[in-house]
Write a protein that holds these residues in place. Structure first.
Motif, PDB file in Angstrom:
ATOM      1  N   ALA A   1      33.851  71.929  95.192  1.00 28.00           N
ATOM      2  CA  ALA A   1      33.162  70.684  94.852  1.00 28.00           C
ATOM      3  C   ALA A   1      33.643  70.151  93.503  1.00 28.00           C
ATOM      4  N   ALA A   2      33.800  71.028  92.523  1.00 33.24           N
ATOM      5  CA  ALA A   2      34.279  70.601  91.211  1.00 33.24           C
ATOM      6  C   ALA A   2      35.714  70.088  91.289  1.00 33.24           C
ATOM      7  N   SER A   3      36.557  70.762  92.074  1.00 33.53           N
ATOM      8  CA  SER A   3      37.946  70.329  92.224  1.00 33.53           C
ATOM      9  C   SER A   3      38.025  68.963  92.897  1.00 33.53           C
ATOM     10  N   ALA A   4      37.181  68.735  93.898  1.00 36.43           N
ATOM     11  CA  ALA A   4      37.151  67.438  94.571  1.00 36.43           C
ATOM     12  C   ALA A   4      36.748  66.337  93.604  1.00 36.43           C
ATOM     13  N   THR A   5      35.759  66.612  92.766  1.00 34.17           N
ATOM     14  CA  THR A   5      35.312  65.633  91.786  1.00 34.17           C
ATOM     15  C   THR A   5      36.409  65.325  90.776  1.00 34.17           C
ATOM     16  N   VAL A   6      37.085  66.358  90.293  1.00 38.36           N
ATOM     17  CA  VAL A   6      38.147  66.164  89.301  1.00 38.36           C
ATOM     18  C   VAL A   6      39.291  65.331  89.873  1.00 38.36           C
ATOM     19  N   ILE A   7      39.709  65.634  91.091  1.00 37.49           N
ATOM     20  CA  ILE A   7      40.815  64.887  91.701  1.00 37.49           C
ATOM     21  C   ILE A   7      40.421  63.426  91.913  1.00 37.49           C
ATOM     22  N   SER A   8      39.187  63.191  92.338  1.00 32.65           N
ATOM     23  CA  SER A   8      38.739  61.815  92.533  1.00 32.65           C
ATOM     24  C   SER A   8      38.657  61.073  91.195  1.00 32.65           C
ATOM     25  N   GLN A   9      38.282  61.768  90.134  1.00 36.73           N
ATOM     26  CA  GLN A   9      38.266  61.137  88.821  1.00 36.73           C
ATOM     27  C   GLN A   9      39.672  60.816  88.339  1.00 36.73           C
ATOM     28  N   MET A  10      40.638  61.608  88.739  1.00 37.13           N
ATOM     29  CA  MET A  10      42.037  61.297  88.438  1.00 37.13           C
ATOM     30  C   MET A  10      42.450  59.988  89.108  1.00 37.13           C
ATOM     31  N   VAL A  11      41.993  59.791  90.336  1.00 35.04           N
ATOM     32  CA  VAL A  11      42.305  58.547  91.051  1.00 35.04           C
ATOM     33  C   VAL A  11      41.709  57.349  90.321  1.00 35.04           C
ATOM     34  N   GLY A  12      40.457  57.484  89.876  1.00 35.19           N
ATOM     35  CA  GLY A  12      39.778  56.375  89.225  1.00 35.19           C
ATOM     36  C   GLY A  12      40.100  56.216  87.754  1.00 35.19           C
ATOM     37  N   GLY A  13      40.533  57.294  87.092  1.00 36.30           N
ATOM     38  CA  GLY A  13      40.746  57.240  85.652  1.00 36.30           C
ATOM     39  C   GLY A  13      42.178  57.301  85.190  1.00 36.30           C
ATOM     40  N   VAL A  14      43.041  57.972  85.945  1.00 34.15           N
ATOM     41  CA  VAL A  14      44.437  58.134  85.531  1.00 34.15           C
ATOM     42  C   VAL A  14      45.348  57.123  86.223  1.00 34.15           C
ATOM     43  N   ALA A  15      45.110  56.864  87.512  1.00 32.46           N
ATOM     44  CA  ALA A  15      45.955  55.917  88.247  1.00 32.46           C
ATOM     45  C   ALA A  15      45.995  54.528  87.608  1.00 32.46           C
ATOM     46  N   PRO A  16      44.855  53.982  87.096  1.00 26.57           N
ATOM     47  CA  PRO A  16      44.934  52.665  86.457  1.00 26.57           C
ATOM     48  C   PRO A  16      45.864  52.601  85.252  1.00 26.57           C
ATOM     49  N   ILE A  17      46.149  53.735  84.627  1.00 23.90           N
ATOM     50  CA  ILE A  17      47.077  53.742  83.496  1.00 23.90           C
ATOM     51  C   ILE A  17      48.430  53.180  83.923  1.00 23.90           C
ATOM     52  N   PHE A  18      48.864  53.541  85.129  1.00 27.68           N
ATOM     53  CA  PHE A  18      50.164  53.062  85.615  1.00 27.68           C
ATOM     54  C   PHE A  18      50.117  51.564  85.918  1.00 27.68           C
ATOM     55  N   TYR A  19      48.949  51.064  86.296  1.00 29.73           N
ATOM     56  CA  TYR A  19      48.842  49.630  86.545  1.00 29.73           C
ATOM     57  C   TYR A  19      48.941  48.843  85.242  1.00 29.73           C
ATOM     58  N   PHE A  20      48.247  49.307  84.212  1.00 29.50           N
ATOM     59  CA  PHE A  20      48.244  48.589  82.934  1.00 29.50           C
ATOM     60  C   PHE A  20      49.473  48.896  82.093  1.00 29.50           C
ATOM     61  N   ALA A  21      50.345  49.761  82.567  1.00 29.87           N
ATOM     62  CA  ALA A  21      51.509  50.170  81.773  1.00 29.87           C
ATOM     63  C   ALA A  21      52.486  49.024  81.533  1.00 29.87           C
ATOM     64  N   LYS A  22      52.463  48.000  82.369  1.00 27.03           N
ATOM     65  CA  LYS A  22      53.333  46.842  82.155  1.00 27.03           C
ATOM     66  C   LYS A  22      52.573  45.562  82.473  1.00 27.03           C
ATOM     67  N   ARG A  23      53.095  44.466  81.964  1.00 26.75           N
ATOM     68  CA  ARG A  23      52.448  43.172  82.180  1.00 26.75           C
ATOM     69  C   ARG A  23      52.650  42.731  83.615  1.00 26.75           C
ATOM     70  N   ARG A  24      51.552  42.310  84.252  1.00 23.09           N
ATOM     71  CA  ARG A  24      51.603  41.909  85.657  1.00 23.09           C
ATOM     72  C   ARG A  24      51.066  40.493  85.818  1.00 23.09           C
ATOM     73  N   PRO A  25      51.602  39.748  86.772  1.00 21.02           N
ATOM     74  CA  PRO A  25      51.150  38.374  86.992  1.00 21.02           C
ATOM     75  C   PRO A  25      49.656  38.327  87.332  1.00 21.02           C
ATOM     76  N   GLY A  26      48.951  37.427  86.690  1.00 20.04           N
ATOM     77  CA  GLY A  26      47.533  37.244  86.970  1.00 20.04           C
ATOM     78  C   GLY A  26      46.617  38.216  86.263  1.00 20.04           C
ATOM     79  N   CYS A  27      47.175  39.176  85.532  1.00 20.23           N
ATOM     80  CA  CYS A  27      46.363  40.163  84.800  1.00 20.23           C
ATOM     81  C   CYS A  27      46.488  39.885  83.314  1.00 20.23           C
ATOM     82  N   ARG A  28      45.361  39.689  82.649  1.00 20.20           N
ATOM     83  CA  ARG A  28      45.375  39.310  81.244  1.00 20.20           C
ATOM     84  C   ARG A  28      45.606  40.490  80.307  1.00 20.20           C
ATOM     85  N   LEU A  29      45.440  41.720  80.785  1.00 20.49           N
ATOM     86  CA  LEU A  29      45.535  42.885  79.924  1.00 20.49           C
ATOM     87  C   LEU A  29      46.687  43.792  80.335  1.00 20.49           C
ATOM     88  N   TYR A  30      47.311  44.392  79.353  1.00 19.73           N
ATOM     89  CA  TYR A  30      48.373  45.367  79.584  1.00 19.73           C
ATOM     90  C   TYR A  30      48.525  46.191  78.308  1.00 19.73           C
TER      91      TYR A  30
END
Length: 310
Positions: free
Chosen positions: A197-226
């Motif tokens: 259960a703890a491992s499942a929670t940690v992996i899901s938090q990686m999806v919600g907390g770490v994956a967005p880092i790659f999105y904001f890593a560069k400037r993207r059309p229509g997104c005001r923040l990077y």
């Protein structure tokens, strides 16, 4: 979505438009609250009452530390939205980058503190010799990756400031779905109990907390923040924390209520009394948490259009 239908922070907001704008963050907040509910469901049905009791005993402590990310996210996103409204996009992205770096640093520090205090806190909350090993197992896994939990809270707010609420909703739903599936696989099928259960929670938090880092890593059309070179300023960090401290205190108060009840229930069990209301209380706590997330998702993000217009 056409430009005319896309909601921006600079728009004029009617009641209906404001509700439409906050619909995504409300759903995001509700999905974030499902971690304990899903973990509790599978643990109570597949790992037994001891594991279920240990999970509910130690989780308020973990939640209190994780809510620091919510404080920085809600307070910082309002600060960044105000800076965008003033027309200084460069400074807004510097502040955003600084707050993300600060969250990582604060997360690492409080993860270490949380791990060091885990045993005495578990005993203080009423962990018996039977419950203590399970509390330590679940707590150590989650606290080791506490930074991901804090980043998930952070990016929930900043997706709104970036005028990408639906993308934020996508990451949150993906994280929630990951948690459900992995709980079923690791706890229900593989029988790994609290560790699963703890491992499942940690992996899901990686999806919600770490994956967005790659999105904001560069400037993207229509997104005001990077991400850009951070503007390190203790004054601005303090302003963000001061602005978001009300959300922090709300979540801490809810966690303390849960912790105090768990302590009282553990004392009752220790005296040999049957605590038949415990599961009913936990179910009620989950419902209350969902309702709280519904209103906090609305109130915490209503301030962004107001800040942007200043």
């Amino acid at each position: 979505m056409s430009k005319s239908n896309q909601i921006q922070l600079s728009d004029h907001f009617t009641t209906g438009r404001l509700l439409k704008f906050t619909a995504s963050p409300i759903i995001m907040m509700i999905f974030t609250s499902i971690y304990t509910i899903v973990d509790g469901f599978f643990v109570s049905n597949c790992a037994g009452k001891t594991a279920f009791t240990a999970l509910n005993l130690i989780y308020p402590y973990i939640q209190m530390l994780g809510c620091l990310g919510f404080m920085i996210g809600t307070g910082g996103s309002a600060l960044v939205a105000m800076t965008l409204g003033m027309g200084d996009e460069k400074r807004a992205n510097q502040l955003f980058s600084m707050l993300a770096v600060a969250t990582v640093g604060i997360g690492a520090i409080f993860s270490a503190i949380g791990l060091a205090l885990l045993r005495p806190v578990a005993l203080l909350l009423g962990a018996t010799p039977e419950l203590l090993p399970s509390c330590l197992l679940y707590g150590r896994i989650l606290l080791t990756f506490q930074t991901a939990f804090m980043l998930q809270y952070l990016f929930q707010s900043f997706f709104i400031a970036a005028e990408k609420p639906k993308l934020g909703l996508f990451f949150t739903v993906a994280a929630g779905a990951t948690n459900m599936v992995l709980d079923f696989v690791l706890v229900g099928v593989a029988g790994l109990g609290l560790a699963g259960a703890a491992s499942a929670t940690v992996i899901s938090q990686m999806v919600g907390g770490v994956a967005p880092i790659f999105y904001f890593a560069k400037r993207r059309p229509g997104c005001r923040l990077y991400f850009t070179k951070p503007l390190f300023s203790l004054r601005e960090l303090f302003k963000a924390c001061a602005n978001g401290i009300s959300e922090l205190m709300t979540n801490i108060s809810m966690s303390l209520v849960g912790a105090l009840y768990n302590h009282a229930a553990a004392q009752a069990v220790r005296r040999g009394r049957r605590c038949g209301l415990r599961r009913a209380y936990v179910c009620g706590l989950c419902v209350r948490g969902g309702v709280h997330r519904l209103f906090s998702g609305h109130s915490a993000h209503c301030q962004l259009p107001l800040r942007r217009g200043q």
